[in-house]
Design a protein around this motif. Structure first.
Motif, short mmCIF file in Angstrom:
data_model
loop_
_atom_site.label_atom_id
_atom_site.label_comp_id
_atom_site.label_asym_id
_atom_site.label_seq_id
_atom_site.Cartn_x
_atom_site.Cartn_y
_atom_site.Cartn_z
N HIS A 135 1.00 2.67 -3.99
CA HIS A 135 2.16 3.23 -4.66
C HIS A 135 2.87 4.16 -3.68
O HIS A 135 2.27 4.66 -2.73
CB HIS A 135 1.75 4.00 -5.93
N MET A 142 4.46 7.28 -1.77
CA MET A 142 3.87 8.59 -1.54
C MET A 142 4.93 9.60 -1.14
O MET A 142 5.91 9.26 -0.47
CB MET A 142 2.80 8.53 -0.45
N PRO A 195 1.04 11.18 -4.44
CA PRO A 195 1.84 10.13 -5.08
C PRO A 195 3.22 10.65 -5.46
O PRO A 195 3.37 11.77 -5.95
CB PRO A 195 1.02 9.76 -6.32
#
Length: 293
Positions: A245, A247, A266
């Protein structure tokens, strides 16, 4: 010689008259509406340091380019050959088993640091067994070979490389070796730090078209000047290409150009759903275009 004697009464009267005249003058001045009671002096604006906002960026790219081994120039090949022994020594100190075969490398191209050759070394022994480190080689002979350990057989050494004190220290030394050139592009610094710490950073351009079920960053890139903390500069960007995902990266620099803190977490994301009628929203501070910094 004739001496004159002044009467004490006459002297007292003269001083009293002078004080009255002075008091009247000051009172009249304070009543004059044309003269401000308190003059306010506005200090000159403090220019941001170490990064400026007015210098043209060296590249309009929002990514760090990676080049394969066969794309190295002849000069860089010779430079790498001279540094091979130092790289092996530093990697050995970190327990990275550099003497074993199957290591491959790619060049990390950072235009903000033209006086350094950066390389990413990788050895993949299968799922969950990967070793990775970055190497920095000064091109002009001023400095020394440095490595940034990232992974050893699938595990972070000491602490995750993006926030590791050793990574921060190596980056500060590289900036010092580079000189004032390193301050020419704040976004280039942020992207290069992320690349040396193990990422292949990519920022989604502000005009990128969102797709169904495709997450987009809620923030592209920003440089904040925190005036309440002695003018420290905080560089932030969302790496849209990170897996699994996106960052968020954040780096804090002092006005003297020293990196003192880095975070990696994240990113805050939004997802465009088919049924939604609302337009995609992005926070402010777009990535600077070519011609801006």
């Amino acid at each position: 010689m004739v001496l004159f004697r002044v009467s004490p009464n006459l002297l007292s009267a003269t001083l009293l008259m002078a004080l009255c005249v002075l008091s009247t003058a000051l009172h009249g001045q304070s009543q004059d509406p044309q003269i401000p009671k308190h003059e306010r002096i506005v200090p000159d604006p403090v220019q941001p340091k170490p990064f400026t906002t007015v210098v043209t960026r060296r590249t309009p790219m929002y990514t760090v380019e990676f080049r394969s081994e066969d794309q190295l120039t002849q000069h860089d090949r010779l430079l790498l050959a001279d540094a091979e022994a130092s790289i092996a020594e530093h990697a050995g100190f970190a327990g990275l088993e550099y003497q074993q075969s199957s290591w491959i490398y790619r060049q990390i191209v950072c235009p903000t640091f033209p006086n350094h050759l950066f390389l990413r070394y990788t050895r993949n022994n299968g799922t969950g067994d990967m070793s990775v480190f970055s190497a920095s080689i000064p091109r002009n002979g001023e400095g020394r070979v440095r490595i940034v350990p990232i992974l050893k057989r699938g595990y972070s050494l000491f602490s995750p490389a993006p926030i590791n004190a050793l990574t921060i220290s190596a980056f500060n030394h590289i900036r010092a070796e580079e000189g004032e050139t390193a301050n020419s592009d704040w976004l280039g610094n942020a992207l290069c730090y992320a690349a040396l710490a193990g990422s292949q950073p990519q920022i989604r351009p502000p005009d990128a078209e969102p797709a169904v079920h495709k997450p987009i960053p809620s923030l592209t890139a920003v440089m904040d000047v925190e005036t309440q903390t002695h003018g420290m500069q905080v560089l932030r960007f969302d790496d849209a290409a990170a897996r699994p995902h996106p960052m968020e990266w954040s780096m804090t620099f002092t006005r003297q150009g020293k990196l003192i803190k880095a975070t990696h977490r994240p990113a805050s994301m939004m997802t465009v759903n088919p049924a939604s009628q609302k337009p995609a929203v992005s926070r402010t501070w777009p990535v600077p275009q070519s011609g801006q910094n």
